[in-house]
Write an enzyme that holds these catalytic residues in place. Structure first.
Site, mmCIF file in Angstrom:
data_model
loop_
_atom_site.group_PDB
_atom_site.id
_atom_site.type_symbol
_atom_site.label_atom_id
_atom_site.label_comp_id
_atom_site.label_asym_id
_atom_site.label_seq_id
_atom_site.Cartn_x
_atom_site.Cartn_y
_atom_site.Cartn_z
ATOM 1 N N LYS A 128 37.990 52.402 38.622
ATOM 2 C CA LYS A 128 38.452 51.486 39.041
ATOM 3 C C LYS A 128 37.249 50.019 39.039
ATOM 4 O O LYS A 128 36.280 50.136 39.593
ATOM 5 C CB LYS A 128 39.446 51.125 40.331
ATOM 6 N N ASP A 159 37.297 41.217 43.991
ATOM 7 C CA ASP A 159 37.888 41.154 44.245
ATOM 8 C C ASP A 159 38.275 40.268 45.398
ATOM 9 O O ASP A 159 38.220 40.507 46.457
ATOM 10 C CB ASP A 159 38.914 42.557 44.092
ATOM 11 N N LYS A 209 42.576 36.819 49.547
ATOM 12 C CA LYS A 209 42.558 38.047 50.119
ATOM 13 C C LYS A 209 41.457 36.951 51.543
ATOM 14 O O LYS A 209 40.819 35.329 51.402
ATOM 15 C CB LYS A 209 41.062 38.489 50.208
ATOM 16 N N ASP A 261 34.526 46.656 44.985
ATOM 17 C CA ASP A 261 35.503 47.248 44.485
ATOM 18 C C ASP A 261 35.883 47.923 42.762
ATOM 19 O O ASP A 261 36.498 48.632 41.953
ATOM 20 C CB ASP A 261 36.582 45.738 43.771
ATOM 21 N N ASP A 264 46.838 40.838 44.972
ATOM 22 C CA ASP A 264 45.432 41.400 45.017
ATOM 23 C C ASP A 264 46.054 43.290 44.707
ATOM 24 O O ASP A 264 44.725 43.751 44.747
ATOM 25 C CB ASP A 264 46.034 40.993 45.836
ATOM 26 N N GLU A 313 45.827 44.514 42.091
ATOM 27 C CA GLU A 313 45.168 44.387 40.958
ATOM 28 C C GLU A 313 44.912 45.785 40.568
ATOM 29 O O GLU A 313 44.398 45.720 38.987
ATOM 30 C CB GLU A 313 44.121 43.162 40.437
ATOM 31 N N ARG A 370 45.681 48.653 40.584
ATOM 32 C CA ARG A 370 46.947 49.567 39.837
ATOM 33 C C ARG A 370 47.382 48.753 38.023
ATOM 34 O O ARG A 370 47.577 50.079 37.728
ATOM 35 C CB ARG A 370 48.106 49.511 40.713
HETATM 36 N N1 BES Z 1 40.194 46.420 46.602
HETATM 37 C C1 BES Z 1 41.505 46.281 47.560
HETATM 38 C C2 BES Z 1 41.054 47.469 48.363
HETATM 39 C C3 BES Z 1 40.312 47.618 49.234
HETATM 40 C C4 BES Z 1 40.660 47.144 50.569
HETATM 41 C C5 BES Z 1 39.162 48.690 49.084
HETATM 42 C C6 BES Z 1 39.595 47.415 51.115
HETATM 43 C C7 BES Z 1 38.539 47.981 49.443
HETATM 44 C C8 BES Z 1 37.494 48.582 50.962
HETATM 45 C C9 BES Z 1 42.368 46.388 46.585
HETATM 46 O O1 BES Z 1 42.817 45.555 45.780
HETATM 47 C C10 BES Z 1 43.706 45.559 47.855
HETATM 48 O O2 BES Z 1 43.147 44.308 47.349
HETATM 49 N N2 BES Z 1 44.601 46.288 47.700
HETATM 50 C C11 BES Z 1 45.610 46.067 48.694
HETATM 51 C C12 BES Z 1 46.935 46.470 48.608
HETATM 52 C C13 BES Z 1 47.887 45.498 48.523
HETATM 53 C C14 BES Z 1 48.726 43.793 48.177
HETATM 54 C C15 BES Z 1 49.772 46.102 48.419
HETATM 55 C C16 BES Z 1 45.534 45.882 50.403
HETATM 56 O O3 BES Z 1 45.120 47.487 50.358
HETATM 57 O O4 BES Z 1 46.139 45.027 51.192
HETATM 58 ZN ZN ZN Z 2 40.965 45.242 44.668
HETATM 59 MN MN MN Z 3 43.093 43.469 45.538
#
Ligand code: BES
Ligand code: ZN
Ligand code: MN
Length: 503
Positions: A267, A272, A279, A290, A349, A351, A353
């Protein structure tokens, strides 16, 4: 500011005895254990005579050193041709030391000796590879963005002399140096701020690094991505003025007609924000990490080439910046992933996947035997396993194999399931799939279940979620400082070597 793609590791030389001259300013790193009388004892070593050992142990006793793990004590040893001795504790005495115990003790020593230009280590007699690796990683620092005002005044570690008597010590020192250099290179990528590392720049650095070790390199720009149907990468990237990329790095290590093919996918979200599903401000800056999966994947394929592992390794690395803007994708938009599956983007968010599904589908077209994908994919990973334990999902056998190897190399990945019933949570009212489930349950596993839809039949795969482990936001420990960690480079490299050995 340096834009050299590869981290400049210190020079490493192997010696079979303590140099007699010319090391006046060097510090000798010496492993000690806790003796019966609760004082520090020097681990039996062919490099020092009884006088020197007695002198050091007396000094350690006077300072109350006990040799506990991670305990470091600096003493002078007038009979030795070094400036001082750093005793590093390994805890209770034993016959054999785990590879990671040596790596970790080395890292602690290197951090303690920050500012020392030349070290001689006796830890390398216990494990040459991980002693060297721990020193390089513990001494790692990143100061590309400091002016003279705050740049380190002290020199970086430049010279490591590894004391070791084993026949293969030299090869193991090179191996440890190569592995540490790969990890440090991944750390550099992660630590480079999003202002300076955006998809096109990341792609060019990956290209330069790949070229430097003779990899085949292919870079798709936004037009090529659009044309070829990479709807996930295009959809995530379209909110940014800095367009997305797909980088492919190919290492052909397998001998003609023999050997396996391993696909790596990482990834590469260079920042992000969450996109329109933005966020919160608190800690958003940590999303510079990220692209940690991409960084590790690029470092790993380069490492496989350097170490000439006899398998084919093809890295597929989608890169995009997830931004909110009038051109960004909206919650409720539908996109078509590479290969034709349609997705309702309920949360912009989620993104990772979306770009990974495209990457995985493309990687499977190469017909790999194994596919390892890694990503800072879900906050739920840290909820489930914490900051230092990667979650490993995928096809049962290969998942367990990768998790086991991850334990062996000290990155400590842990196998997690992909329960069948979670797929129902990804039903969409308008498209083939939704990119998020409606519930907060098992967020890490739901993301894995989403990715599974894009893995071709017959490909053994592993998905490694390193949301926490790729980026250390706490204090330094062992050989890990603050910021990028390079995880899971060692796990992936171990898997590639294991495939080379065992098929
Ligand atoms: N990049 C984030 C995940 C992340 C969170 C990485 C904290 C490192 C530290 C990812 O893109 C994300 O935002 N995931 C969401 C998914 C949700 C919307 C289903 C999350 O984990 O809140
Ligand atoms: Zn992310
Ligand atoms: Mn995200």
């Amino acid at each position: 500011m340096s834009t050299a793609p590869e981290y400049q590791s210190p020079t490493v030389t192997v010696a079979t005895s303590l140099p007699k001259r010319g090391v006046g300013s060097a510090v000798l790193i010496l492993p000690v254990v806790t003796g019966d009388d609760d004082t520090a004892r020097v681990v039996s070593t062919p490099f020092l005579d009884a006088t020197a050992v007695g002198e050091i142990e007396a000094a350690l006793a006077a300072l109350g050193a006990k040799g506990g793990s991670d305990q470091v004590t600096r003493v002078i040893a007038p009979s030795l041709p070094v400036a001082s001795v750093l005793a590093v504790g390994l805890g209770a005495a034993r016959d054999e030391w785990s590879a990671d115990a040596v790596r970790r003790a080395s890292g602690v020593a290197a951090r303690t000796l920050s500012g020392t230009e030349s070290v001689i280590t006796a830890l390398s007699e216990l494990n040459t590879e991980t002693a060297v690796e721990g020193l390089i990683l513990g001494a790692y620092r990143f100061s590309d963005f400091r002016s003279e005002k705050t740049a380190p005044k002290e020199p970086a570690l430049a010279k490591i002399t590894a004391l070791a008597t084993a026949k293969d010590a030299k090869a193991n020192a090179v191996r440890g140096t190569d592995i540490a250099t790969a990890i440090a290179t991944a750390r550099d990528f992660v630590n480079t701020p999003p202002s300076h590392l955006f998809p096109a720049e990341f792609a060019e650095r990956a290209r330069a690094l790949g070229k430097s070790v003779g990899l085949e390199v292919e870079v798709l720009d936004e037009k090529a991505l659009e044309k070829a149907g990479y709807g996930g990468i295009v959809g995530v990237g379209k909110g940014s003025s800095r367009p997305p990329r797909l980088v492919r790095l190919t290492y052909k290590g397998a001998k003609r007609g023999e050997g396996k093919k391993v696909a790596l996918v990482g990834k590469g979200i260079t920042f992000d924000t969450g996109g329109i599903s933005i966020k919160p401000a608190l800690n958003m800056h940590q999303m510079t990490s990220d692209m940690g999966g991409a960084a590790a994947v690029i470092a790993t394929v380069v490492l496989a080439a350097k170490q000439q592992v006899p398998v084919d390794v093809i890295a597929t690395v989608p890169m995009a910046e997830n931004m909110p803007s009038s051109t960004a994708q909206r919650p409720g938009d539908v996109l078509t992933q590479y290969g034709g599956i349609t997705v309702e983007v309920l949360n912009t968010d989620a993104e990772g996947r979306l770009i990974l599904a495209d990457g995985i589908a493309r990687a499977c077209e190469d017909g790999p035997d194994y596919l390892i994908e890694t990503s800072t994919l879900t906050g739920a990973q840290t909820v489930a396993l914490g900051a230092r334990t990667p979650g490993v999902m995928g096809s049962d056998e290969f998942r367990d194999r990768v998790a086991g190897l991850s334990q062996q190399v000290g990155e400590n990945g842990w196998a997690m399931p992909l329960p069948e019933e979670l797929k129902d949570d990804l039903k969409s009212t308008v498209a083939d799939l939704a990119n998020v489930s409606g519930s907060r349950f098992a967020g890490m596993l739901v993301a894995g279940v989403y990715l599974r839809e894009f893995v071709a039949e017959g490909v053994q795969w592993a998905h490694i979620d390193v949301a926490g482990p790729a980026y250390n936001t706490g204090g330094p420990w062992g050989y890990t400082g603050k910021g990028g960690t390079g995880v899971p480079t060692r796990t992936m490299f171990a898997a590639i070597e294991d495939v080379a050995k065992n098929g």
